[in-house]
Structure formats: C-alpha cells, structure tokens
Enzyme design. Structure first.
Site, PDB file in Angstrom:
ATOM      1  N   ASP A 141       5.250   5.702   3.441  1.00 36.92           N
ATOM      2  CA  ASP A 141       5.666   7.003   2.913  1.00 36.92           C
ATOM      3  C   ASP A 141       4.345   7.611   2.359  1.00 36.92           C
ATOM      4  O   ASP A 141       4.277   9.000   2.072  1.00 36.92           O
ATOM      5  CB  ASP A 141       6.633   6.727   1.800  1.00 36.92           C
ATOM      6  CG  ASP A 141       7.893   6.624   2.444  1.00 36.92           C
ATOM      7  OD1 ASP A 141       8.454   7.053   3.548  1.00 36.92           O
ATOM      8  OD2 ASP A 141       8.496   5.443   1.679  1.00 36.92           O
ATOM      9  N   HIS A 151       5.318  -2.474  -1.946  1.00 37.35           N
ATOM     10  CA  HIS A 151       6.515  -2.761  -1.000  1.00 37.35           C
ATOM     11  C   HIS A 151       6.906  -4.025  -1.529  1.00 37.35           C
ATOM     12  O   HIS A 151       6.290  -5.097  -1.553  1.00 37.35           O
ATOM     13  CB  HIS A 151       5.771  -2.872   0.765  1.00 37.35           C
ATOM     14  CG  HIS A 151       6.871  -2.594   1.586  1.00 37.35           C
ATOM     15  ND1 HIS A 151       7.489  -3.586   1.969  1.00 37.35           N
ATOM     16  CD2 HIS A 151       7.438  -1.705   2.098  1.00 37.35           C
ATOM     17  CE1 HIS A 151       8.627  -3.346   2.995  1.00 37.35           C
ATOM     18  NE2 HIS A 151       8.109  -2.162   2.935  1.00 37.35           N
TER      19      HIS A 151
HETATM   20  N1  ACO Z   1       3.525   2.194  -8.999  1.00 32.25           N
HETATM   21  C1  ACO Z   1       3.160   1.630 -10.239  1.00 32.25           C
HETATM   22  N2  ACO Z   1       3.669   0.258 -10.267  1.00 32.25           N
HETATM   23  C2  ACO Z   1       4.222  -0.299  -9.316  1.00 32.25           C
HETATM   24  C3  ACO Z   1       4.554   0.291  -8.066  1.00 32.25           C
HETATM   25  C4  ACO Z   1       4.193   1.791  -8.147  1.00 32.25           C
HETATM   26  N3  ACO Z   1       4.263   2.338  -6.667  1.00 32.25           N
HETATM   27  N4  ACO Z   1       5.288  -0.539  -7.503  1.00 32.25           N
HETATM   28  C5  ACO Z   1       5.437  -1.598  -8.078  1.00 32.25           C
HETATM   29  N5  ACO Z   1       4.950  -1.655  -9.383  1.00 32.25           N
HETATM   30  C6  ACO Z   1       4.711  -2.596 -10.278  1.00 32.25           C
HETATM   31  C7  ACO Z   1       6.105  -2.718 -11.257  1.00 32.25           C
HETATM   32  O1  ACO Z   1       6.000  -1.932 -12.437  1.00 32.25           O
HETATM   33  C8  ACO Z   1       6.035  -4.021 -11.578  1.00 32.25           C
HETATM   34  O2  ACO Z   1       5.082  -4.172 -12.461  1.00 32.25           O
HETATM   35  P1  ACO Z   1       5.281  -5.376 -13.792  1.00 32.25           P
HETATM   36  O3  ACO Z   1       5.020  -6.831 -12.826  1.00 32.25           O
HETATM   37  O4  ACO Z   1       4.445  -4.858 -14.834  1.00 32.25           O
HETATM   38  O5  ACO Z   1       6.822  -5.242 -14.262  1.00 32.25           O
HETATM   39  C9  ACO Z   1       5.258  -4.656 -10.296  1.00 32.25           C
HETATM   40  O6  ACO Z   1       4.574  -3.773  -9.859  1.00 32.25           O
HETATM   41  C10 ACO Z   1       6.571  -5.360  -9.173  1.00 32.25           C
HETATM   42  O7  ACO Z   1       7.305  -4.058  -8.934  1.00 32.25           O
HETATM   43  P2  ACO Z   1       8.707  -4.240  -8.575  1.00 32.25           P
HETATM   44  O8  ACO Z   1       9.365  -3.062  -8.772  1.00 32.25           O
HETATM   45  O9  ACO Z   1       9.199  -5.536  -9.089  1.00 32.25           O
HETATM   46  O10 ACO Z   1       8.649  -4.345  -6.954  1.00 32.25           O
HETATM   47  P3  ACO Z   1       9.941  -4.375  -5.872  1.00 32.25           P
HETATM   48  O11 ACO Z   1       9.453  -5.317  -4.866  1.00 32.25           O
HETATM   49  O12 ACO Z   1      11.174  -4.520  -6.617  1.00 32.25           O
HETATM   50  O13 ACO Z   1       9.714  -2.879  -5.507  1.00 32.25           O
HETATM   51  C11 ACO Z   1       9.193  -0.942  -4.385  1.00 32.25           C
HETATM   52  C12 ACO Z   1       9.277  -2.326  -4.294  1.00 32.25           C
HETATM   53  C13 ACO Z   1      10.487  -0.354  -4.610  1.00 32.25           C
HETATM   54  C14 ACO Z   1       8.692  -0.272  -2.926  1.00 32.25           C
HETATM   55  C15 ACO Z   1       8.049  -0.514  -5.415  1.00 32.25           C
HETATM   56  O14 ACO Z   1       6.715  -0.818  -5.173  1.00 32.25           O
HETATM   57  C16 ACO Z   1       8.120   0.848  -5.793  1.00 32.25           C
HETATM   58  O15 ACO Z   1       8.867   1.652  -6.564  1.00 32.25           O
HETATM   59  N6  ACO Z   1       7.245   1.635  -4.965  1.00 32.25           N
HETATM   60  C17 ACO Z   1       7.183   3.213  -5.137  1.00 32.25           C
HETATM   61  C18 ACO Z   1       8.333   3.762  -4.284  1.00 32.25           C
HETATM   62  C19 ACO Z   1       8.212   3.695  -2.847  1.00 32.25           C
HETATM   63  O16 ACO Z   1       6.828   4.154  -2.425  1.00 32.25           O
HETATM   64  N7  ACO Z   1       9.022   3.404  -2.039  1.00 32.25           N
HETATM   65  C20 ACO Z   1       8.848   3.174  -0.513  1.00 32.25           C
HETATM   66  C21 ACO Z   1       8.929   1.667  -0.105  1.00 32.25           C
HETATM   67  S1  ACO Z   1       8.579   1.654   1.478  1.00 32.25           S
HETATM   68  C22 ACO Z   1      10.261   2.300   2.154  1.00 32.25           C
HETATM   69  O17 ACO Z   1      11.328   1.967   1.719  1.00 32.25           O
HETATM   70  C23 ACO Z   1      10.130   3.100   3.301  1.00 32.25           C
END
Ligand code: ACO
Length: 437
Positions: A372, A315
């Site tokens: 979620d 998140h």
């Molecule tokens: N699975 C695996 N790796 C992940 C995940 C995940 N769910 N989420 C983040 N990471 C990793 C990224 O690959 C990144 O790794 P790196 O530093 O090696 O490049 C690091 O963690 C940071 O991730 P970002 O994508 O930069 O984090 P951001 O804050 O931009 O994204 C998000 C947040 C979109 C929620 C992300 O965690 C994600 O895609 N989660 C899965 C989708 C999800 O569950 N979305 C619902 C969010 S809650 C809502 O909107 C109601």
C-alpha cells in the site's frame, strides 16, 4: 488436517509435554516448499487442551496450493510463478485464470474466459436503482459490498453452490464487480452511468466506465491501462490474509460465493488492511500540507501518538521487503514520468522510506514498506479518486478470493470454521432481580 493434494507430506511426530506431566504425540506435516506444521486437530480430544493463538499469527487454517509467500526472503508466487515475472509479462485476466484454475491458460482458454467475462458486464436494470438509495457521501466500499451480496438475489442458482453453476458465477462476479465499482464512482460525482463496452479489454473497459462522459470522446491512455493492469496483478492474491480468511470463514458455512466475497470486501475496507492505501495518501498529503516535515512525522510515529502510524509500513508476514512494494516503487516513478506529472507525494514517500529504514524503531520491529505504500501514488496519478483506492484493491483481489473459496469447496471433507476461545469471564453467579440491583 484434511489432505487435499499430494504435496503435503507426513514427516513424523512432535511430542508435547503438558503442565500435568502427560505427553502427547502430534503428527508433523511438511508443505511443498518445506514449511513444517504440527497437526493439533486431535489435541483437545486427547488432552482437553486447546491451542491459543490470538490474531492467528501462527495458525495454518487450511492447506492451499494457490499462493506461496516467504516473508523472511520477500518471496511471493502465484501457483509457483514469481510475482515479478507475472507483473511484467502477464495480463490481469491471465493471472486471474491462473489463480482460479491452477494453470496458465492457452490462447483459446483465455479467449473463452475473456468472452465469458465480457458477456456478463452489464448489471440488472433494477440494480441501477439501488445507487439512488445511497447518500452521495457514501463510501464506495459500502456500496460495493452490498451490491455484490445483492447479486445473489439476481442469480439464485448461486445459492446451491452446485459445481455446474460455479463457473458462471465466477465470470459474473469478475465482470460485474468492475461495473458496480465504476457506477458507484459515477453516482458519487453526479454523472450518468457509462455502460460497459465488450469490445474493450477488462482494464480498458473499467477505465472507460470510470472516465468517459457522454459529452465528449474518451480514449483510454495505454500508459494508464498498463499501470492499472500491473496494480491489479500485484493485488490478485496473498494467501490467508484477513479478507481471504473472512471469505473462507463465511464460505465454510456453505454461504454462496457472492455472500462470502461481500464479507471479504468488508474485511478489506479496514485501514489496517486494504484501507491502508487510502490512509497512505492522506498521510502523505498531510505531511506535504505541513511543509514536508518528514523527520517530525517519523518522531510522532515513534512516540506512538494516538492514531499516528506510518501507514503502508509493516506486515504480519513480510519481515524483510514486500516484493510488491519493490515493483510499485520503481513503477510509480515511471508512471508519473510517462504521464508528465509532478512528484511531491512520491518524493515524501521516498524520504519517509529512507528515514524509516535507517531508524532503530523500524529496524528492530522489521517494518518495511508494504504493497500500500506506493500503490496509492500510482492510483492517484492515473486519476482514481482517493476514496476509490480500496475498491481498486477489491477488484484486484477478486481472483484470489474466488480461487480460495473454490479451493475450499473443492477440498473433500469441508467443515465449518469454528475457532475456540479461552473464557475469562465471571464464573457462574446468581441472577439478581432488577429491583434488587
Ligand atoms: N508504524 C509504526 N509502528 C508500527 C507499524 C507502523 N506502520 N506497524 C507496526 N508497528 C509497531 C507496533 O506499534 C508494534 O510496536 P510495539 O512492539 O512497540 O508494540 C510492533 O510494530 C508490532 O506491530 P503489530 O501491530 O503487533 O504488528 P501486526 O503484525 O499485528 O500488524 C500491520 C501488521 C497491521 C500491517 C501493522 O504493521 C500496521 O498497522 N501497519 C500500518 C497499516 C498498513 O499499512 N496496513 C496494510 C498491511 S498490507 C495489507 O493488508 C494489504
């Protein structure tokens, strides 16, 4: 920065030294929970510099008195009330009133509010014909967003955004979103529409429109209604997330409430936002179908295989636990038990969580289950089809979108939202006629 309430406090200045050696003093504010912000609204005018923050991860786009989140401590409060207490003790309409009007309603306020919503439950007969224009395979989110925008054609008083019409438009939207959602489901399975029944509560009426059929009696299961009520409360607002910021962005151009919320629905649809609840169930089902290899799946996530993420994890704001996920995890077990259902997806979800929370990849990135991760398990258990999951999120988020749109409109000095950019394209160049390229 516009001061809309008396809780934002001026607490001095920050000094910024620029690359050219000049310094600039910037005002510093403090919110009611002690969070500090540097006011950069005059930075460009005074220095020609802009702030650069792709993805707005560190940008306060507005003042808001609606929802408070402390992502480090796992705190979520609506208008000061902890989410845990609201989920346990409140109803969805009570929380809706709280978010939009700022206080918990008295009995008579709640009754008036519920009546106003019930009175708006039908949709215009002509709108029912719209459903015939969509292919049966349409995603219900596309139907929902276009139908909600279309409401502005039927209620043109919304176009002026006049204060005397706002409450009516709010009741209409809250009411008709559930009718449109249920009708889009009925259309997708080829069943006749089941019209709203105003004697039922908000959640019961929605379930009746979804699952009743003309051929036999249908009784809403109270366990199902209770579970859905809680899910809607947990989704009701989450401050300046992607869809809410979209609603504010569109609304800042003074677009009407329906158009602004329709845009928010589109933003919610994406798999990185509200669409994640559908993606989680698809992920869990995929793991079950492949023999329940949790460790293998986690390895694929860590290897960053294209398109493989642990959906429902991570998140932007919560870097500890998401309090909504904690509630949903315990509720999912209770709901499955109450409905006498087996738990293969819940078992896999728990295993994934257990493995991930001990794994260095997830620990160092502070990735925890979000709302979620467990919501889809409950939605599936109560009979909501997977492609309707994000629609359920939209129904739940409606009060938050409305509250945020209204707060923006009620704030004096509303300006159109207009971020800037760092241009990285080509410098001025000469136009080359087509026969010389
Ligand atoms: N699975 C695996 N790796 C992940 C995940 C995940 N769910 N989420 C983040 N990471 C990793 C990224 O690959 C990144 O790794 P790196 O530093 O090696 O490049 C690091 O963690 C940071 O991730 P970002 O994508 O930069 O984090 P951001 O804050 O931009 O994204 C998000 C947040 C979109 C929620 C992300 O965690 C994600 O895609 N989660 C899965 C989708 C999800 O569950 N979305 C619902 C969010 S809650 C809502 O909107 C109601």
């Amino acid at each position: 920065m516009t001061k809309s309430n008396n809780t934002i406090e001026s607490v001095g200045e920050a000094e910024l030294r620029l690359a050219d050696g000049n310094t600039v003093k910037l005002p510093v504010f403090k919110g009611s929970e002690g969070e500090h912000a540097v006011d950069i609204t005059k930075l460009r005018a005074e220095t020609s510099y802009i702030a650069f923050d792709p993805g707005y991860g560190n940008t306060g786009s507005c003042e808001s008195a609606i929802t408070y989140i402390d992502g480090e401590k796992g705190i979520l409060r609506y208008r000061g009330y902890p989410i845990e207490e609201l989920a346990e003790k409140s109803s969805f309409l009570e929380v809706t009133y709280l978010l939009i009007y700022g206080h918990l309603p008295s009995e008579s306020e709640l009754e008036t509010f519920s009546d106003a919503i019930s009175q708006e439950s039908m949709i215009h007969e002509d709108m029912k014909r719209f459903f015939n224009g969509y292919p049966a395979t349409s995603h219900p989110m596309s139907i929902l967003s276009s139908m909600i925008c279309s409401l502005s054609s039927y209620y043109p008083d919304c176009l002026e955004n006049a204060p005397e019409h706002i409450d009516n438009n709010i009741s209409r939207l809250l009411s008709k979103v559930s009718t449109v959602a249920a009708f889009s489901y009925k259309k997708s399975i080829g069943h006749p529409f089941i019209g709203p029944l105003n004697k039922l509560g908000y959640v019961e009426n929605f379930l009746n429109m979804m699952f009743a059929v003309p051929a036999e009696p249908y009784q809403v299961n109270p366990d199902v209604a209770k579970a859905l009520e809680m899910i809607l409360i947990l989704h009701a607002d989450h401050e300046q997330n992607c869809s809410t910021s979209t609603v504010r962005m569109v609304g800042s151009s003074q677009a009407n409430l329906y158009a602004s919320i329709s845009a928010g629905i589109c933003a919610l649809w994406g798999p990185l936002h509200g669409g994640a609840n559908q993606a989680v169930i698809e992920m869990l089902s995929g793991i079950v179908d492949r023999g329940g290899d949790v460790a293998g799946f986690i390895q694929r996530v860590k290897d960053k295989e294209p398109g493989v993420r642990l959906m429902g994890f991570g998140h932007r704001v919560y870097k500890n636990f998401d309090p909504r996920a904690t509630i949903l995890k315990s509720q999912s077990a209770k709901v499955l038990k109450a409905l006498g259902l087996s738990t293969p997806l819940l078992d896999i979800a728990r295993q994934l969580e257990e493995v991930a929370l001990k794994d260095e990849y997830f620990i160092e990135r502070k990735l925890y289950p979000n709302v979620d991760f467990y919501s889809g398990i409950i939605l599936r258990a109560i009979g909501i089809p997977v492609n309707m999951f994000t629609v359920m999120f939209a129904i739940g988020r409606m009060p938050g979108w409305i509250a945020q749109w209204k707060e923006m409109f009620d704030t004096p000095g509303l300006r159109i939202n207009r971020p800037r950019q760092i241009y990285t394209g080509s410098e001025k160049r000469l136009y080359v006629p087509i026969n010389k390229r």
